[in-house]
Motif scaffolding. Structure first.
Motif, PDB file in Angstrom:
ATOM      1  N   GLN A  67       0.808  -1.318   0.017  1.00 49.54           N
ATOM      2  CA  GLN A  67      -0.017  -0.016  -0.078  1.00 49.54           C
ATOM      3  C   GLN A  67       0.694   1.252   0.089  1.00 49.54           C
ATOM      4  OE1 GLN A  67      -3.448   0.086  -0.021  1.00 49.54           O
ATOM      5  NE2 GLN A  67      -2.933   2.021  -0.992  1.00 49.54           N
ATOM      6  N   LYS A  68       1.861   1.207   0.656  1.00 51.51           N
ATOM      7  CA  LYS A  68       2.858   2.510   0.827  1.00 51.51           C
ATOM      8  C   LYS A  68       3.332   2.538  -0.724  1.00 51.51           C
ATOM      9  CE  LYS A  68       5.455   5.628   2.831  1.00 51.51           C
ATOM     10  NZ  LYS A  68       4.818   6.876   3.198  1.00 51.51           N
ATOM     11  N   THR A  75       1.516   9.654  -5.616  1.00 53.87           N
ATOM     12  CA  THR A  75       1.950  10.833  -5.312  1.00 53.87           C
ATOM     13  C   THR A  75       3.039  11.456  -6.480  1.00 53.87           C
ATOM     14  OG1 THR A  75       1.538  10.760  -2.974  1.00 53.87           O
ATOM     15  CG2 THR A  75       3.086  12.600  -3.844  1.00 53.87           C
ATOM     16  N   LEU A  76       3.961  10.467  -6.763  1.00 56.92           N
ATOM     17  CA  LEU A  76       4.696  10.722  -8.010  1.00 56.92           C
ATOM     18  C   LEU A  76       3.966  11.244  -9.279  1.00 56.92           C
ATOM     19  CD1 LEU A  76       8.013  10.579  -8.819  1.00 56.92           C
ATOM     20  CD2 LEU A  76       7.369   8.368  -9.567  1.00 56.92           C
ATOM     21  N   CYS A  77       3.095  10.583  -9.578  1.00 56.45           N
ATOM     22  CA  CYS A  77       2.350  10.651 -10.978  1.00 56.45           C
ATOM     23  C   CYS A  77       1.068  11.590 -10.657  1.00 56.45           C
ATOM     24  CB  CYS A  77       1.807   9.484 -11.248  1.00 56.45           C
ATOM     25  SG  CYS A  77       3.022   8.196 -11.939  1.00 56.45           S
ATOM     26  N   PHE A  97       7.066  14.056  -0.300  1.00 59.36           N
ATOM     27  CA  PHE A  97       7.273  12.755   0.039  1.00 59.36           C
ATOM     28  C   PHE A  97       7.690  12.610   1.636  1.00 59.36           C
ATOM     29  CE2 PHE A  97       8.068  12.505  -4.610  1.00 59.36           C
ATOM     30  CZ  PHE A  97       7.070  11.727  -4.860  1.00 59.36           C
ATOM     31  N   ASP A  98       7.156  11.843   2.484  1.00 62.37           N
ATOM     32  CA  ASP A  98       7.600  11.869   3.728  1.00 62.37           C
ATOM     33  C   ASP A  98       9.355  11.821   3.804  1.00 62.37           C
ATOM     34  OD1 ASP A  98       5.087  11.882   4.723  1.00 62.37           O
ATOM     35  OD2 ASP A  98       5.010   9.634   5.063  1.00 62.37           O
ATOM     36  N   LYS A 134      12.106   5.349  -1.888  1.00 59.64           N
ATOM     37  CA  LYS A 134      12.351   4.160  -1.158  1.00 59.64           C
ATOM     38  C   LYS A 134      11.574   3.960   0.080  1.00 59.64           C
ATOM     39  CE  LYS A 134      15.897   7.288   0.742  1.00 59.64           C
ATOM     40  NZ  LYS A 134      17.077   7.527   1.272  1.00 59.64           N
ATOM     41  N   ILE A 135      11.379   2.683   0.277  1.00 58.05           N
ATOM     42  CA  ILE A 135      10.948   2.316   1.436  1.00 58.05           C
ATOM     43  C   ILE A 135      11.885   1.141   1.893  1.00 58.05           C
ATOM     44  CG2 ILE A 135       8.733   1.083   2.609  1.00 58.05           C
ATOM     45  CD1 ILE A 135       7.233   1.865  -0.185  1.00 58.05           C
TER      46      ILE A 135
END
Length: 169
Positions: A67-68, A75-77, A97-98, A134-135
């Protein structure tokens, strides 16, 4: 969901598709390849997803934060795209972004093969994609994901080259 308003890229009006709608359709089967497919179909004038991104996404089938990943891609798009396409620089746009989810370059010096792993072919041209979402930081595909991309200003398009496990330096 106001933050995630979607757009019809030709008219600038909402297409009616929201992340909540997509989540409902996907139910509990949201995967990285499915997320890429949603992004590709929702924003054909904004984003190009290379086959290499789909291939790397298959290596993240056990990624725990699907989901993240979808939220970052959305958000990017949407918001990031809007800022960048309207001439707002990356330094400002990446604030969407966070903390810790965006990097404009790698944290370590890249080897020759490391640069090659971040170079993708688009329309016959090699594009080095050091920018990435990145995550996680663990050394496994269950807890870590990288989404490498580049903004092609002449086309006003984001090209996604990799969406999978961390690439070696």
């Amino acid at each position: 969901t106001q933050r995630f308003a979607s757009f019809n890229t030709k008219s600038g009006k909402s297409s009616g598709i929201t992340p909540s709608d997509v989540r409902a359709l996907a139910d509990s089967t949201l995967t990285i390849p499915f997320s890429l497919n949603i992004i590709k179909k929702s924003f054909p004038d904004r984003v190009h997803v290379l086959d290499s991104a789909f291939k790397s996404a298959e290596d993240s089938s056990n990624f725990r934060k699907q989901q993240k990943a979808f939220d970052l891609l959305w958000t990017l798009c949407t918001e990031y795209y809007e800022k960048i396409s309207n001439g707002i620089g990356d330094v400002e746009a990446r604030k969407l972004f966070d903390s810790g989810n965006y990097s404009s370059k790698e944290s370590e010096k890249l080897s020759g093969p490391g640069k090659d792993r971040r170079t993708f072919s688009y329309k016959g041209n090699d594009i080095f994609m050091e920018k990435h979402l990145k995550i996680g930081v663990a050394d496994n595909a269950s807890d870590t994901l990288r989404i490498h991309f580049e903004w092609i200003s002449e086309e006003k398009k984001i090209v996604l080259g990799h969406c999978g496990p961390h690439l070696d330096f």
